[in-house]
Design a protein around this motif. Structure first.
Motif, PDB file in Angstrom:
ATOM      1  N   ALA A  27      29.252  39.987  49.369  1.00 47.78           N
ATOM      2  CA  ALA A  27      28.179  40.905  49.746  1.00 47.78           C
ATOM      3  C   ALA A  27      27.578  40.383  51.046  1.00 47.78           C
ATOM      4  O   ALA A  27      27.628  39.182  51.326  1.00 47.78           O
ATOM      5  CB  ALA A  27      27.123  40.983  48.654  1.00 47.78           C
ATOM      6  N   LEU A  28      27.028  41.285  51.842  1.00 45.71           N
ATOM      7  CA  LEU A  28      26.484  40.913  53.149  1.00 45.71           C
ATOM      8  C   LEU A  28      25.008  41.282  53.226  1.00 45.71           C
ATOM      9  O   LEU A  28      24.619  42.403  52.889  1.00 45.71           O
ATOM     10  CB  LEU A  28      27.259  41.628  54.257  1.00 45.71           C
ATOM     11  CG  LEU A  28      26.769  41.424  55.699  1.00 45.71           C
ATOM     12  CD1 LEU A  28      26.892  39.960  56.118  1.00 45.71           C
ATOM     13  CD2 LEU A  28      27.546  42.321  56.661  1.00 45.71           C
ATOM     14  N   VAL A  29      24.196  40.320  53.685  1.00 43.64           N
ATOM     15  CA  VAL A  29      22.773  40.568  53.965  1.00 43.64           C
ATOM     16  C   VAL A  29      22.537  40.305  55.444  1.00 43.64           C
ATOM     17  O   VAL A  29      22.936  39.259  55.973  1.00 43.64           O
ATOM     18  CB  VAL A  29      21.857  39.664  53.116  1.00 43.64           C
ATOM     19  CG1 VAL A  29      20.394  39.865  53.511  1.00 43.64           C
ATOM     20  CG2 VAL A  29      22.040  39.945  51.631  1.00 43.64           C
ATOM     21  N   VAL A  50      23.516  45.005  52.785  1.00 48.05           N
ATOM     22  CA  VAL A  50      22.076  45.246  52.670  1.00 48.05           C
ATOM     23  C   VAL A  50      21.380  44.681  53.900  1.00 48.05           C
ATOM     24  O   VAL A  50      21.639  43.543  54.299  1.00 48.05           O
ATOM     25  CB  VAL A  50      21.505  44.594  51.399  1.00 48.05           C
ATOM     26  CG1 VAL A  50      20.003  44.849  51.296  1.00 48.05           C
ATOM     27  CG2 VAL A  50      22.211  45.111  50.153  1.00 48.05           C
ATOM     28  N   CYS A  51      20.512  45.478  54.512  1.00 46.65           N
ATOM     29  CA  CYS A  51      19.677  44.995  55.604  1.00 46.65           C
ATOM     30  C   CYS A  51      18.294  44.634  55.061  1.00 46.65           C
ATOM     31  O   CYS A  51      17.722  45.379  54.262  1.00 46.65           O
ATOM     32  CB  CYS A  51      19.516  46.060  56.683  1.00 46.65           C
ATOM     33  SG  CYS A  51      20.999  46.373  57.651  1.00 46.65           S
ATOM     34  N   GLY A  55      16.260  43.601  59.875  1.00 46.92           N
ATOM     35  CA  GLY A  55      17.693  43.426  60.052  1.00 46.92           C
ATOM     36  C   GLY A  55      18.392  44.734  60.380  1.00 46.92           C
ATOM     37  O   GLY A  55      19.436  44.755  61.043  1.00 46.92           O
ATOM     38  N   ALA A  56      17.794  45.846  59.939  1.00 52.26           N
ATOM     39  CA  ALA A  56      18.351  47.160  60.269  1.00 52.26           C
ATOM     40  C   ALA A  56      18.262  47.422  61.771  1.00 52.26           C
ATOM     41  O   ALA A  56      19.165  48.047  62.349  1.00 52.26           O
ATOM     42  CB  ALA A  56      17.624  48.250  59.484  1.00 52.26           C
ATOM     43  N   ILE A  84      18.392  49.266  52.547  1.00 55.78           N
ATOM     44  CA  ILE A  84      17.438  48.508  53.355  1.00 55.78           C
ATOM     45  C   ILE A  84      16.295  48.135  52.426  1.00 55.78           C
ATOM     46  O   ILE A  84      15.698  48.992  51.780  1.00 55.78           O
ATOM     47  CB  ILE A  84      16.924  49.334  54.548  1.00 55.78           C
ATOM     48  CG1 ILE A  84      18.074  49.736  55.469  1.00 55.78           C
ATOM     49  CG2 ILE A  84      15.860  48.545  55.326  1.00 55.78           C
ATOM     50  CD1 ILE A  84      17.675  50.716  56.563  1.00 55.78           C
ATOM     51  N   LYS A  85      16.009  46.843  52.375  1.00 58.81           N
ATOM     52  CA  LYS A  85      15.018  46.362  51.404  1.00 58.81           C
ATOM     53  C   LYS A  85      14.103  45.352  52.076  1.00 58.81           C
ATOM     54  O   LYS A  85      14.540  44.541  52.886  1.00 58.81           O
ATOM     55  CB  LYS A  85      15.726  45.712  50.208  1.00 58.81           C
ATOM     56  CG  LYS A  85      14.823  45.391  49.022  1.00 58.81           C
ATOM     57  CD  LYS A  85      15.656  44.853  47.871  1.00 58.81           C
ATOM     58  CE  LYS A  85      14.801  44.508  46.664  1.00 58.81           C
ATOM     59  NZ  LYS A  85      14.295  45.700  45.985  1.00 58.81           N
TER      60      LYS A  85
END
Length: 258
Positions: A27-29, A50-51, A55-56, A84-85
């Motif tokens: 998984a990528l953050v 997930v950003c 990060g987005a 996006i969290k």
């Protein structure tokens, strides 16, 4: 003692089959620091992306720069995060709207000021992963190193808070991950993309006894603690490094430039 293996195959164009080692699901953050040059490669190797808040912005602004021979609009519509969290204090409104229209799940956690955005993202990914699959989960984190030192320490703290999850902190220059003390660790060196400089650093408590093989300056039942010896500026010498310690250690290794 049970053995745990580690390998930076996610830095290779094609992940090779790993004999006698379980295959891992990536998984990528993406955090709010500059994307590493190999971010497109990490994206392709990941099944969930997930950003974390700002990060987005990095994904929107910088992914096209890493793929200069492709149209920027096409790149942005191809590299769309699943979620996006975060507390949403950094993401630009036009970026939020852009990904929302493309189906990205937006999770506003501004009510939670006690955990970092990385913590929120890791918890989300773990929550979406079945107990059966958690043992094969590996979370790759870009933007975790560099920038403000307190942010770096917060990201390292996430490694300790989720010590039962493989989490790799990445920058253009190096990677960091935790070696929990209750395992005998085998680190398979991908010499084409990483090394030779490396380090082992006790985290949380001093190490009364750490032993390694495969390093230029191996540890032999060595005590390590801040204010005394820590194994920085070491060098990998073989294809496999082994580590055993009575405390959790951070492993770091340099990432080679093209």
């Amino acid at each position: 003692m049970e053995s745990m293996s580690h390998s930076s195959t996610f830095l290779l164009p094609v992940i090779p089959p790993e004999k006698n080692r379980p295959s891992l699901t990536n998984a990528l953050v993406i955090l709010n620091q500059r994307l590493p040059r190999f971010a497109p490669l990490l994206w392709e190797h990941a099944h969930t992306r997930v950003c974390a808040d700002g990060g987005a912005n990095r994904l929107y602004d910088e992914m096209p720069l890493l793929l200069p021979h492709e149209d920027a609009s096409y790149v942005r519509t191809r590299y769309v995060p699943d979620a996006i969290k975060g507390d949403m204090d950094s993401i630009r409104s036009e970026v939020l709207d852009f990904y929302k229209v493309l189906g990205t799940k937006i999770m506003d956690e501004s009510h939670d000021q006690d955990t970092t955005d990385l913590h929120k993202c890791v918890a989300h990914i773990r929550g979406c992963t079945s107990d059966m699959d958690k043992s094969s989960l590996r979370i790759l984190v870009t933007g975790a190193l560099g920038g403000r030192f307190d942010h770096e320490i917060g990201n390292i703290n996430v490694l300790c808070r989720f010590s039962d999850t493989r989490i790799i902190l990445l920058s253009d220059d190096c990677l960091i991950h935790l070696l929990p003390m209750n395992y005998h660790h085998k680190i398979y060196i991908q010499s084409s993309v990483e090394g030779p400089h490396c380090g082992l650093i006790p985290i949380g408590m001093p190490s009364r006894s750490s032993t390694t093989t495969g390093l230029q300056w191996d540890l032999n039942d060595t005590e390590m603690k801040f204010g005394a010896l820590v194994s920085t500026s070491n060098i990998v010498k073989g294809e496999v490094v082994t580590v055993q310690s009575d405390s959790d250690l951070l492993w770091t290794i340099s990432i080679k430039k093209p």
